[in-house]
Design an enzyme around this catalytic site. Structure first.
Site, PDB file in Angstrom:
ATOM      1  N   GLY A 119       0.829  -1.219   0.000  1.00 15.82           N
ATOM      2  CA  GLY A 119       0.000   0.000   0.000  1.00 15.82           C
ATOM      3  C   GLY A 119       0.853   1.254   0.000  1.00 15.82           C
ATOM      4  O   GLY A 119       2.082   1.200  -0.039  1.00 15.82           O
ATOM      5  N   SER A 134      -6.217  -6.520  -1.565  1.00 20.26           N
ATOM      6  CA  SER A 134      -7.630  -6.171  -1.838  1.00 20.26           C
ATOM      7  C   SER A 134      -7.713  -4.716  -2.287  1.00 20.26           C
ATOM      8  O   SER A 134      -8.650  -4.321  -2.973  1.00 20.26           O
ATOM      9  CB  SER A 134      -8.473  -6.382  -0.575  1.00 20.26           C
ATOM     10  OG  SER A 134      -8.003  -5.533   0.469  1.00 20.26           O
ATOM     11  N   SER A 194      -3.942   7.374  13.744  1.00 17.60           N
ATOM     12  CA  SER A 194      -4.368   8.505  12.924  1.00 17.60           C
ATOM     13  C   SER A 194      -4.828   9.666  13.792  1.00 17.60           C
ATOM     14  O   SER A 194      -5.323   9.472  14.901  1.00 17.60           O
ATOM     15  CB  SER A 194      -5.536   8.045  12.038  1.00 17.60           C
ATOM     16  OG  SER A 194      -6.255   9.135  11.549  1.00 17.60           O
ATOM     17  N   TYR A 239     -14.137   5.102  10.619  1.00 14.89           N
ATOM     18  CA  TYR A 239     -12.691   4.924  10.410  1.00 14.89           C
ATOM     19  C   TYR A 239     -11.943   5.404  11.656  1.00 14.89           C
ATOM     20  O   TYR A 239     -11.134   4.677  12.234  1.00 14.89           O
ATOM     21  CB  TYR A 239     -12.197   5.693   9.178  1.00 14.89           C
ATOM     22  CG  TYR A 239     -10.700   5.826   9.168  1.00 14.89           C
ATOM     23  CD1 TYR A 239     -10.083   7.022   9.556  1.00 14.89           C
ATOM     24  CD2 TYR A 239      -9.897   4.748   8.836  1.00 14.89           C
ATOM     25  CE1 TYR A 239      -8.708   7.139   9.602  1.00 14.89           C
ATOM     26  CE2 TYR A 239      -8.516   4.847   8.873  1.00 14.89           C
ATOM     27  CZ  TYR A 239      -7.934   6.041   9.267  1.00 14.89           C
ATOM     28  OH  TYR A 239      -6.563   6.145   9.308  1.00 14.89           O
ATOM     29  N   LYS A 241      -9.606   3.389  14.707  1.00 17.24           N
ATOM     30  CA  LYS A 241      -8.254   3.764  15.155  1.00 17.24           C
ATOM     31  C   LYS A 241      -8.249   3.979  16.675  1.00 17.24           C
ATOM     32  O   LYS A 241      -7.319   3.585  17.374  1.00 17.24           O
ATOM     33  CB  LYS A 241      -7.762   5.012  14.431  1.00 17.24           C
ATOM     34  CG  LYS A 241      -7.425   4.769  12.972  1.00 17.24           C
ATOM     35  CD  LYS A 241      -6.362   3.675  12.802  1.00 17.24           C
ATOM     36  CE  LYS A 241      -6.022   3.438  11.352  1.00 17.24           C
ATOM     37  NZ  LYS A 241      -5.040   2.345  11.171  1.00 17.24           N
ATOM     38  N   LEU A 298      -8.065  14.206  -0.748  1.00 15.94           N
ATOM     39  CA  LEU A 298      -7.950  15.484  -1.460  1.00 15.94           C
ATOM     40  C   LEU A 298      -6.886  15.472  -2.538  1.00 15.94           C
ATOM     41  O   LEU A 298      -7.165  15.794  -3.707  1.00 15.94           O
ATOM     42  CB  LEU A 298      -7.678  16.618  -0.461  1.00 15.94           C
ATOM     43  CG  LEU A 298      -7.485  18.001  -1.112  1.00 15.94           C
ATOM     44  CD1 LEU A 298      -8.777  18.468  -1.775  1.00 15.94           C
ATOM     45  CD2 LEU A 298      -7.005  19.023  -0.090  1.00 15.94           C
ATOM     46  N   PRO A 339     -20.045  14.298   5.259  1.00 12.77           N
ATOM     47  CA  PRO A 339     -20.264  13.729   6.605  1.00 12.77           C
ATOM     48  C   PRO A 339     -18.978  13.077   7.122  1.00 12.77           C
ATOM     49  O   PRO A 339     -18.284  12.400   6.372  1.00 12.77           O
ATOM     50  CB  PRO A 339     -21.339  12.660   6.367  1.00 12.77           C
ATOM     51  CG  PRO A 339     -21.987  12.999   5.080  1.00 12.77           C
ATOM     52  CD  PRO A 339     -20.949  13.709   4.250  1.00 12.77           C
TER      53      PRO A 339
END
Ligand code: WQD
Length: 351
Positions: free
Chosen positions: A11, A35, A126, A151, A155, A201, A297
């Site tokens: 990744g 994946s 994070s 998410y 974390k 972004l 959101p």
């Protein structure tokens, strides 16, 4: 040579960290089910380091298959656990996918860490654990507000799972709280390969600039910030990668004063979405086709890091500034645009 297991090594942040570890004399293996990744970045790692690392294509939610990797590699000194899904917006739409993937994977890795007595563990956390902070910049002791997205919740729970594991099994761990990792390796051999429509972004900016997407949307311009758009702390992925090598060495050299230490990995600079777009336009010379849209959101209004602890304790020196982030991101987008055929065959591409 000390062997390090990197989960999610195919990744974005994983591949950049593998390069940094190899360049600092470590042997590296990866577990990545591909994946949301593929072999394109593995080839890139080899082009940069002239080292072909082994990736075990294993779903970490499958305990037996995960355990088999540890049985085959009895000499692992440390683990850096990246493997997780990480798109804030997607996690709001599919919470169970995020809880199942991010937490089951972590629990299986920790079960193997215990069984095979691996002494050093670095967890990819994070800044989303801070939620919408009361004051910025945030330090590692800033209150952890309610996560704004599933998410972020995975974390927060992940950090708690690691802390409880370490306490029960007299192990050592470091939690690295990334802010917004962006950019690509200066060689353009590795970078970010978003699966499907880019959620983040900077890939949205570069894909819009190269024409892969027609226009991009600024999610919200009536926030209580200096220009109405959200504030984030963008940090170059190579700076993030090197911090992992430093964190591992911090544990190996027993520099930690407590069993679990936490570090913010951010530049310490808050940048609005519109400022990031203007920085990209300046660096690339491209006029971006964007529209001002509704809020997304799960987004926090503003966050950026106090990074004093990582800079002092880990001796972490940040090398790249915002222009470098945008320039390397743009160079990478141009590169993969040329390589489109190869990227799509070698990487798992969802429509
Ligand atoms: C940044 C800003 C969007 C896309 C990321 C990672 C997460 C974590 C924290 C590491 C927000 C706006 C975005 C677009 C936009 N990092 N935006 N238009 O949500 O801060 O989270 O950093 O763990 O894993 O996902 O990053 O890049 O999605 O959004 O206006 O097309 O850009 O609303 O304000 P985010 P992001």
């Amino acid at each position: 040579m000390k062997k390090i297991l990197v989960t999610g090594g195919c990744g974005y942040i994983g591949a950049h960290t593998v390069v940094d570890l190899l360049e600092n004399g470590y042997e590296v293996i990866s577990i990545d089910d591909n994946s949301r990744s593929g072999t394109y970045l593995l080839d890139g790692i080899q082009k940069i380091t002239h080292t072909k690392i082994k990736n075990y294509k294993v779903d970490l939610k499958n305990f037996d298959e995960t355990r088999a990797v540890f049985q085959e590699n009895e000499d692992i000194t440390g683990i850096i656990h990246f493997a997780a899904y990480k798109a804030v917006g997607e996690s709001v739409e599919q919470p169970l996918l995020y809880y199942e993937n991010n937490l089951f994977s972590l629990i299986n890795i920790l079960k193997c860490t215990k069984e095979f007595n691996i002494p050093h563990f670095v967890f990819s956390s994070s800044c989303t654990v801070y939620g919408n902070p009361d004051s910025i910049p945030v330090t590692e002791t800033s209150a952890e507000k309610k996560a704004e997205s599933p998410y972020g919740a995975t974390k927060q729970m992940g950090e708690r799972i690691v802390q409880d594991y370490v306490k029960a099994h007299e192990s050592n761990a470091i939690l690295l709280r990334y802010f917004n990792p962006v950019g690509a390796h200066p060689t353009t051999f590795i970078g970010e390969l978003p699966v499907g429509k880019p959620q983040n972004l900077v890939p949205a900016i570069t894909q819009c600039a190269i024409g892969k997407i027609k226009e991009m949307t600024v999610y919200g311009t009536d926030y209580p910030t200096r220009d109405g758009s959200c504030i984030r702390d963008y940090i170059h992925v190579c700076d993030i990668a090197h911090a992992h090598t430093l964190a591992l060495e911090f544990l190996i050299n027993k520099k930690n004063t407590s069993a679990v230490e936490i570090f913010n990995l951010g530049s310490g600079n808050g940048v609005t979405v519109l400022e990031a777009i203007h920085a990209f336009e300046k660096v690339s010379g491209k006029k971006l086709n964007y529209k001002l849209g509704l809020k997304r959101p799960g987004d926090v209004i503003a966050i950026y890091a106090n990074n004093d602890l990582a800079r002092t304790a880990l001796n972490w020196n940040i090398k790249y500034d915002l222009d470098d982030m945008m320039r390397t991101a743009w160079d990478w987008e141009i590169k993969i645009h040329k390589d489109e055929e190869l990227v799509s065959t070698q990487n798992h591409v969802l429509n």
